[in-house]
Design an enzyme around this catalytic site. Structure first.
Site, PDB file in Angstrom:
ATOM      1  N   LYS A  34      -0.494   4.604  -6.122  1.00 16.17           N
ATOM      2  CA  LYS A  34      -1.079   3.905  -4.966  1.00 16.17           C
ATOM      3  C   LYS A  34      -1.845   4.830  -4.046  1.00 16.17           C
ATOM      4  CE  LYS A  34       1.109  -0.316  -5.210  1.00 16.17           C
ATOM      5  NZ  LYS A  34       2.125  -1.230  -5.071  1.00 16.17           N
ATOM      6  N   LYS A  80       0.510  -3.145 -16.723  1.00 16.92           N
ATOM      7  CA  LYS A  80       1.482  -4.209 -16.406  1.00 16.92           C
ATOM      8  C   LYS A  80       0.834  -5.307 -15.572  1.00 16.92           C
ATOM      9  CE  LYS A  80       3.406  -2.864 -12.130  1.00 16.92           C
ATOM     10  NZ  LYS A  80       4.165  -2.379 -11.146  1.00 16.92           N
ATOM     11  N   LYS A 138       0.643  -8.598  -9.149  1.00 11.87           N
ATOM     12  CA  LYS A 138       0.087  -9.538  -8.181  1.00 11.87           C
ATOM     13  C   LYS A 138      -0.943  -8.890  -7.283  1.00 11.87           C
ATOM     14  CE  LYS A 138       4.544  -9.543  -5.678  1.00 11.87           C
ATOM     15  NZ  LYS A 138       4.934  -8.189  -5.568  1.00 11.87           N
TER      16      LYS A 138
END
Ligand code: TYM
Length: 340
Positions: free
Chosen positions: A120, A201, A204
């Site tokens: 991130k 993966k 969302k």
């Protein structure tokens, strides 16, 4: 029954990976109906809104997504009589103080090694302290409820390992204070992959994309996304994540949606064509999600009921976490106030 705790971030709409990897197992792992009230509440679930703030976000979206996610968890089958559901920030004082106390046990080196932090923060001009500190807040969530089992998908493995390390180090330095939790994973669906890119993966946070099925997508859309899944030029249906990631992902989804084993799923489709597999997976996923969607429509028409459940959940969560925080305060040498 083991004491269970788990959480989900309101950073976007709930997707199929969340549902198969976690939510389905939260629901199944609740105490049996009719369990005496004194023993219920051993399964604790949390919408972790404080975690959702660690990457850039829109405040109005966060509020909306938090409510929607809590409603969807109830629609998925979390039952107020058998488990406890709350919003993290409703017990935010306790979780934040616990995080501060644990910050002095966690080290910069171990937080730097977290792959989620690396992913991130990569390529970002500025990275918040919150993102770095994320795993310590997660450790607080888990440790404050004397948790034994943490049902999660595979991507949370490293965070739960770190929680164990922090708890053991704290106990060794300050005396037995925490239960040592362990992660539990579903037999299938622990790592659902993106339908368009099955080496990544399903997530969302990527927003709406053809590779990600949302739990509230309408059935036609769900079927379309699954039928457009990337496969390979071969014709063989077998479970082999290295050589056949797309087909393996579809088999995993089928097993999770029909509650069968991967072996059963693979032999069921032996000799069939890719097209047959896709139709069967789409039907199974739609059948799994349809009752959840119907219940969501009912519940979202009654926001006062959702508020009531969440208020009650927060109150019970605070009652359970306060003695654990007191144990920590005593252990680390904080002076108890004369009047409480
Ligand atoms: P989050 O919100 O990313 O995901 C919630 C749960 O869904 C699982 N999951 C998946 N499982 C299978 N396949 C996928 N593609 C997939 N994507 C997500 C996750 O493994 C997770 O179980 N850090 C946590 C939230 C958290 C938490 C906690 C979890 C905060 N405090 C305490 C457990 C205990 C997270 O980001 O989950």
């Amino acid at each position: 029954m083991a004491r269970v705790f788990s959480g989900i971030k309101p950073t976007g709409e709930m997707q199929l990976g969340n549902f198969c990897g976690a939510i389905q197992h939260w629901v199944a792992g609740q105490p049996a109906p009719g369990t005496p009230a004194a023993d219920a509440g051993d399964a604790v679930f949390c919408v972790v809104d404080l975690h959702a703030m660690t990457v850039p976000y829109d405040p109005a979206d966060l509020r909306r997504l938090t409510r929607e996610l809590a409603t969807l968890l109830l629609a998925s089958g979390l039952d107020e009589q058998r488990s406890l559901l709350f919003i993290q920030s409703h017990v935010g004082g306790i979780h934040s103080e616990c995080t501060w106390l644990l910050n002095n046990t966690a080290t910069i080196g171990e937080l730097r090694r977290m792959t989620q932090f690396k992913d991130k923060s990569q390529g970002q001009e500025s990275v918040s302290v919150g993102l770095f500190n994320y795993p310590v807040l997660m450790a607080s969530d888990i440790l404050l409820y004397d948790t034994e089992e943490v049902p999660v998908g595979d991507d949370q493995r490293q965070h739960v390992e770190l929680t164990r390390d922090i708890a053991m180090r704290f106990n060794a330095r300050f005396g037995e204070t925490f239960m040592i939790p362990r992660a539990t994973y579903p037999p299938s669906g622990a790592r659902i992959m993106d339908l368009q890119n099955p080496t990544k993966k399903m997530s969302k946070s990527g927003g709406d994309s053809p590779g990600c099925v949302f739990v509230l997508d309408d059935p036609k859309r769900i079927a379309k996304k699954i039928k457009s899944a990337v496969t390979d030029s071969d014709t063989d249906i077998r479970y082999d994540t290295e050589a056949k990631p797309g087909i393996s992902n579809l088999l995993d989804l089928y097993a999770a949606a029909t509650k069968s084993t991967l072996g059963e799923a693979a032999s069921h489709f032996d000799g069939q064509r890719y097209g047959d597999l896709k139709v069967a997976v789409a039907d199974a996923v739609v059948a799994m999600l349809e009752p959840v969607q119907a219940r969501y429509a009912e519940l979202s028409a009654d926001p006062a009921e959702v508020d009531r459940i969440l208020a009650h959940g927060a109150q019970r969560a605070a009652e359970r976490a306060t003695p654990v925080l007191d144990r920590m305060r005593d252990a680390v040498g904080l002076l108890r106030p004369a009047i409480r």
